[in-house]
Design an enzyme around this catalytic site. Structure first.
Site, PDB file in Angstrom:
ATOM      1  N   LEU A 261       0.979  -1.838   0.286  1.00 15.19           N
ATOM      2  CA  LEU A 261       0.256   0.066  -0.267  1.00 15.19           C
ATOM      3  C   LEU A 261       0.981   1.332   0.243  1.00 15.19           C
ATOM      4  CD1 LEU A 261      -2.713  -1.432   2.579  1.00 15.19           C
ATOM      5  CD2 LEU A 261      -2.912  -0.990   0.456  1.00 15.19           C
ATOM      6  N   ASP A 262       0.339   2.631  -0.573  1.00 14.54           N
ATOM      7  CA  ASP A 262       0.952   3.425  -0.321  1.00 14.54           C
ATOM      8  C   ASP A 262       1.192   4.085   0.938  1.00 14.54           C
ATOM      9  OD1 ASP A 262       1.523   3.639  -3.451  1.00 14.54           O
ATOM     10  OD2 ASP A 262      -0.476   4.742  -3.337  1.00 14.54           O
ATOM     11  N   LYS A 263       2.310   4.880   0.817  1.00 14.01           N
ATOM     12  CA  LYS A 263       2.804   5.035   2.308  1.00 14.01           C
ATOM     13  C   LYS A 263       1.634   6.127   2.948  1.00 14.01           C
ATOM     14  CE  LYS A 263       5.769   8.934   4.580  1.00 14.01           C
ATOM     15  NZ  LYS A 263       6.540  10.453   4.624  1.00 14.01           N
TER      16      LYS A 263
ATOM     17  N   THR B 138      -1.638   5.145   2.179  1.00 13.53           N
ATOM     18  CA  THR B 138      -2.955   4.956   2.216  1.00 13.53           C
ATOM     19  C   THR B 138      -3.019   4.517   3.851  1.00 13.53           C
ATOM     20  OG1 THR B 138      -3.142   4.831  -0.534  1.00 13.53           O
ATOM     21  CG2 THR B 138      -4.167   2.943   0.870  1.00 13.53           C
TER      22      THR B 138
ATOM     23  N   ARG C 139      -5.737   5.774  -7.786  1.00 16.16           N
ATOM     24  CA  ARG C 139      -5.666   7.730  -7.364  1.00 16.16           C
ATOM     25  C   ARG C 139      -5.144   8.458  -9.149  1.00 16.16           C
ATOM     26  NH1 ARG C 139       0.065   7.659  -4.164  1.00 16.16           N
ATOM     27  NH2 ARG C 139      -0.811  10.120  -4.027  1.00 16.16           N
TER      28      ARG C 139
END
Length: 347
Positions: A147-149, A151, A262
């Site tokens: 997961l993105d930082k 998120t 996104r």
């Protein structure tokens, strides 16, 4: 431009120039731009790691001739052994094969440039010791997906190689033939014209920032198939024409590309609130919300995205495991502000 020599060493990339007159750094930027930045290419040239017809070429301005054989020798990365760090984890489930985490926003998943410590991997090493799967490599032990930082939400980590392989196959298939299920909640600007829909648009590297992604032509070399299904869960500030100031949208992935939700939501005109990469043009919309909601939106420090649901078949027991993580406090509070504003009729 030719493809890399399949028989070349893994640390060696070879090409044959099929055009003349282009600077070697520019030519390589076109050929391997998705993998290496222009500055990285120039550094490799300066260090003698690029050869033309077998001779090291240290001048980036050197122009190519048709038929020149170019080779890039990729130096081995310096080993980086992550160390365990006592970082609090919200553990939803754990057994001998895997661990399921509710990742907090702001936590990087694995070490990398600018984030060599303080990552989920550092926390997992401290918590699990030597039990993590080694397939992911020294910097990504146990990591099956990411997961993105910024998120938040549910993420599964493998503790052994058998589990790692099985889960990796499930995530690569994205549930098309198996039992994997993932759902994300996104708070976006505006509202899609339909309550449900599918975004089918290939993604590649952005032409302006190589750390970002963009919708690109299918014919581009770095284009990757990407499909997102969405359902509108709630609308805020809805008008008679069915438009709205913002919406809570559930997104389900048919593919799993970097920044997919996104980029796809921004592509259809509904970027995520708080997304400073893909929603910059919408930031002034907060000025139309009044207070306190306007301040809450301006102060929200991240993209409003939460991995709410993850379900998969346990590789050992065969049982379907299903995990849901409630919205974290920051997102819950922002949604509550939107609901209060919407209920008050401030459109």
């Amino acid at each position: 431009m030719s493809a890399p020599d399949s028989e070349a060493d893994a640390a060696l990339k070879e090409f044959v120039a099929d055009e003349a007159g282009m600077r070697i750094d520019q030519w390589l930027a076109v050929r391997v731009g998705p993998e290496l930045s222009r500055s990285r290419i120039q550094a490799l040239i300066r260090d003698g790691n690029v050869t033309v017809n077998g001779t090291a070429m240290r001048e980036a301005k050197r122009k190519l001739s048709t038929g020149d054989r170019i080779a890039i020798i990729m130096p081995e990365p310096e080993p980086a052994e992550p160390e365990g760090e006592d970082i609090a984890l919200d553990i939803l489930y754990e057994d001998d094969d895997l661990i399921v985490i509710n990742k907090q926003a702001g936590l990087v998943v694995h070490p990398g440039a600018g984030n060599w410590t303080g990552t989920l991997v550092n926390a997992l090493i401290h918590h699990c010791g030597d039990t993590l799967s080694g397939i992911g490599g020294v910097r990504r032990p146990g990591i099956v997906h990411r997961l993105d930082k910024d998120t938040s939400g549910v993420l599964v980590v493998a503790k052994n190689d058998k589990t790692h392989r099985a889960l990796s196959e499930a995530f690569a298939d994205h549930g098309r033939t198996g039992d994997l299920e993932r759902a994300y909640d996104a708070l976006v600007w505006g509202s899609p014209s339909r309550a449900t829909g599918t975004i089918d648009a290939p993604l590649g590297r952005s032409g302006t920032d190589r750390t970002q992604r963009a919708v690109v032509r299918e014919t581009r070399e770095d284009a990757r198939h990407a499909v997102t299904h969405f359902t509108v869960l709630d609308r805020f500030g809805e008008k008679q024409d069915a438009t709205a100031m913002a919406s809570l949208v559930e997104c389900r992935l048919e593919t799993g590309r970097t920044h997919q939700i996104r980029v796809h939501m921004a592509h259809i005109g509904h970027p995520l609130i708080g997304d400073r990469d893909y929603g910059k043009a919408f930031f002034t919309k907060a000025n139309r919300l009044g207070e306190p909601l306007g301040n809450a939106v301006r102060a929200f420090p991240r993209q409003a995205l939460h991995a709410r649901l993850l379900a998969f078949r346990h590789p050992s027991s065969g049982e379907i495991l299903r995990f849901e993580a409630p919205h974290p406090a920051d997102l819950s509070e922002l949604l509550a502000e939107f609901r209060r504003w919407s209920d008050a009729g401030k459109t």
